[in-house]
Design a protein around this motif. Sequence first.
Motif, PDB file in Angstrom:
ATOM      1  N   UNK A   1       0.856  -1.191   0.000  1.00  0.00           N
ATOM      2  CA  UNK A   1       0.000   0.000   0.000  1.00  0.00           C
ATOM      3  C   UNK A   1       0.883   1.228   0.000  1.00  0.00           C
ATOM      4  N   UNK A   2       0.496   2.222  -0.749  1.00  0.00           N
ATOM      5  CA  UNK A   2       1.307   3.440  -0.773  1.00  0.00           C
ATOM      6  C   UNK A   2       0.530   4.645  -0.254  1.00  0.00           C
ATOM      7  N   UNK A   3       1.293   5.561   0.302  1.00  0.00           N
ATOM      8  CA  UNK A   3       0.784   6.893   0.590  1.00  0.00           C
ATOM      9  C   UNK A   3       0.648   7.587  -0.771  1.00  0.00           C
ATOM     10  N   UNK A   4       0.107   8.800  -0.811  1.00  0.00           N
ATOM     11  CA  UNK A   4      -0.050   9.455  -2.116  1.00  0.00           C
ATOM     12  C   UNK A   4       1.318   9.714  -2.741  1.00  0.00           C
ATOM     13  N   UNK A   5       1.527   9.130  -3.915  1.00  0.00           N
ATOM     14  CA  UNK A   5       2.799   9.313  -4.605  1.00  0.00           C
ATOM     15  C   UNK A   5       2.674  10.487  -5.568  1.00  0.00           C
ATOM     16  N   UNK A   6       3.634  11.414  -5.451  1.00  0.00           N
ATOM     17  CA  UNK A   6       3.559  12.635  -6.268  1.00  0.00           C
ATOM     18  C   UNK A   6       4.402  12.537  -7.531  1.00  0.00           C
ATOM     19  N   UNK A   7       5.108  11.469  -7.703  1.00  0.00           N
ATOM     20  CA  UNK A   7       5.920  11.300  -8.912  1.00  0.00           C
ATOM     21  C   UNK A   7       7.254  12.015  -8.802  1.00  0.00           C
ATOM     22  N   UNK A   8       7.955  12.032  -9.920  1.00  0.00           N
ATOM     23  CA  UNK A   8       9.310  12.571  -9.960  1.00  0.00           C
ATOM     24  C   UNK A   8       9.376  13.548 -11.125  1.00  0.00           C
ATOM     25  N   UNK A   9       9.849  14.764 -10.869  1.00  0.00           N
ATOM     26  CA  UNK A   9       9.856  15.794 -11.913  1.00  0.00           C
ATOM     27  C   UNK A   9      11.032  15.575 -12.850  1.00  0.00           C
ATOM     28  N   UNK A  10      10.738  15.476 -14.108  1.00  0.00           N
ATOM     29  CA  UNK A  10      11.812  15.476 -15.084  1.00  0.00           C
ATOM     30  C   UNK A  10      11.240  15.883 -16.442  1.00  0.00           C
ATOM     31  N   UNK A  11      12.104  16.489 -17.290  1.00  0.00           N
ATOM     32  CA  UNK A  11      11.595  16.947 -18.585  1.00  0.00           C
ATOM     33  C   UNK A  11      11.232  15.761 -19.463  1.00  0.00           C
ATOM     34  N   UNK A  12      10.081  15.830 -20.063  1.00  0.00           N
ATOM     35  CA  UNK A  12       9.592  14.722 -20.870  1.00  0.00           C
ATOM     36  C   UNK A  12       9.113  15.256 -22.214  1.00  0.00           C
ATOM     37  N   UNK A  13       9.424  14.525 -23.228  1.00  0.00           N
ATOM     38  CA  UNK A  13       8.897  14.878 -24.545  1.00  0.00           C
ATOM     39  C   UNK A  13       7.917  13.794 -24.934  1.00  0.00           C
TER      40      UNK A  13
END
Lengths: 436, 293
Positions: free
Chosen positions: B134-146
């Motif tokens: 089970x996870x807490x709210x995952x906010x992701x990882x910032x990185x430039x994406x095309x």
Amino acid sequence: MKKTIRVHIISLLSVLLLCCLKANGQDYAWLSNNNIMVEARAHYGFFWHHHFEMARFNAHYPAFEFSVYQNTFGKREWEANYNYPYIGATFYHANFGLNFEGNHEVGKALGSVFAIYPFINYPLIGNESSQFTLKFGVGLGYLTKCFDNFTNYQNFSIGSHLNAAVNLSFEYRQQVSSRLKTVASVGLTHFSNGSTKLPNYGLNTFSAAFGLAYFLRSPRINLTPTKRPEYKPFEFDKKKWFSVDLNYGIGFKNVSQTLGGDTTHYYSVHDFSTLLLAQFTQHSRAGIGLSFVLDLSDQTLPDHFVDNEGIHVKKEDPETGKERVYDINALQMTKLNFSLCYAMTMNRLSYYFEFGWHLKYNLFTDLSKGNIFQKVSFRYQVYDDIYAHLSLMTHFGRADYLCFGLGYRFNQKYYINHEKGTRRRPPGMHKRYLFL
Amino acid sequence: MKKALAAVLLACISVICSCNKFTIGNETVAVQDITVPFQVIEFHDDVNVRLLHCDANHPAGHIQIKAGEHLINDISAEIQKTNEIVGHDTLYKLIIQNNNSGNFLHTYDYSIEMTVYYDTLYSLVFNSNAKNIVTDTLRGFYYPTHFTQDTLEWDSLAPNLLIELDGGSGDFNVLTNCYRVTTKFLHGTSCITTKGSATIASTFADYDCHGIIDSRELESHIHYVTSYGTNTIYAKTFSLLKASNYNIGRIYYVKYDKKTYDYIPDEGDWGWITHHCPEKKELIGDNIKPLVE
């Protein structure tokens, strides 16, 4: 749960008792002449997950078996050569849900199994009062639960209810009285449908067992081997022979649960093989094999599709390096295999073990299951040169297909009997060997 | 004969005596602190994990393990450097494993619980049979994406979360709130439930997938679904679903918006799409359909 176990044990003992009591005079004579034994055995074991996903169903559970068999006594020569093995049939039952860990998922996904298999049990060391034996049995098993991609997707071990049941056990037998023996064993019981219906990773159970074996009449004294009056062509006559075996086998596969398609459609697998074997002991032969296998289920593989115009495969063009669609026919999917073979013979029955390689001779040979294979075959000599066979092709324990068919053996002698200074055919040989 | 018997018995007894795993022992708690920041977590074996966001009392990398005393020493949480570089950052992964062997000797009626505190996560890789992750709210990882998904192209500096299922048969619950959530189901019989929200959700199931991907509670604007598996996929989206089904699995969708569009392939219109693989349409049938609760 304990009550259920008790009921099982009492049922088995009752059957055993009935077998002992219900026999008339003629039966006694038959039993006495054939060294018939009955045996009841209780197992306690665990589910062995050879695929990580199945570890979810880890549990310990009991199993029960009941066997009727003959303790051979040398009526035929090979019985004495194999140290008087036990031959018979076993009924096996295990309820995977009857585990002592309370893992209810096991019962829901795997259910229970009923199996019946003929077996042969080879004495390895020891004497009649105390001996180690190796039991090997192959038969049929019925699993009450099997894979369904919507309702039972976590049991991806077995895709069909009806399966082959294989048992391999090491046993210790201790004589208690002239007619009673105790048996302790550790063994593996395997259920698989030979990829007749995918998925088919197989179910394995390891168990330790304890049981009682009982001679229904006083056991006979073992006969020692005497000189054979006649050798049949499939037997070893102490001369040097080689044979060329030609086989054809056909199998069927349903891949709908994994690769899509009609759930009732079975693709055929055609296996043409030839084996060149030399006999080097009375019960052993070895040699090489070459086979062509056309597995029509390959047309459902990823990047393959079929329409009215035929089979199309999306592949990378080796020249341009770009992906293109090739139109192929079924023969271009045929696999060419080379193998090393060892055969073990017991009268008309033989086991064949092959270890081989798929040879990639064109762009469309599917090697997704690996390029090394193992093949196990059971043969029965119907006539002197004609045999029926049942073969299982596997890739390191993962069944590919199960096929059955017929074969013909060409025997050839290459040994000259120098003592008599003449070439002679062994007794019982067919006329066509006279030219030797 | 008797000597052989005695030898076998002695061998058995010595093996048995050297093994202390006939019981799992009393439940024990161990604490571990990992100082290297990690962005990827790999879940293996049967360790039930709870992922919580770090706070003042529990720094990132703080790990609590609860298990039987005979098992706990072989439960590991180790850091490994990956080859993946996002922006200027090299990613590190935390590998959670249960290295206990010979488990058939003791009861299977036990559980191993682990709590992991994290700061930022980019990827979760499941190869586990745990019955509860089970996870807490995952906010992701910032990185430039095309992004170049079909005709939609844009650059973005956005939080991303990649969920990969590479084997196992576990039950996973992932709660997330980030720009893009990608779920790749490569192999196994796991059941994954994603919840929360995402602007773009991508779901991919490969041939050897038999488990369920349940995104009924993942509210996305655009959801791409590609399935080569035999499994069931549930998707929910506000405005666009592009679903391609290449096998006998089923894709059920929940339409958040009442407005329904038809797919007009040649004109490139976007809307609710039921897109079959044309070559295998006869084999597959109509397996993309609205979910009837």
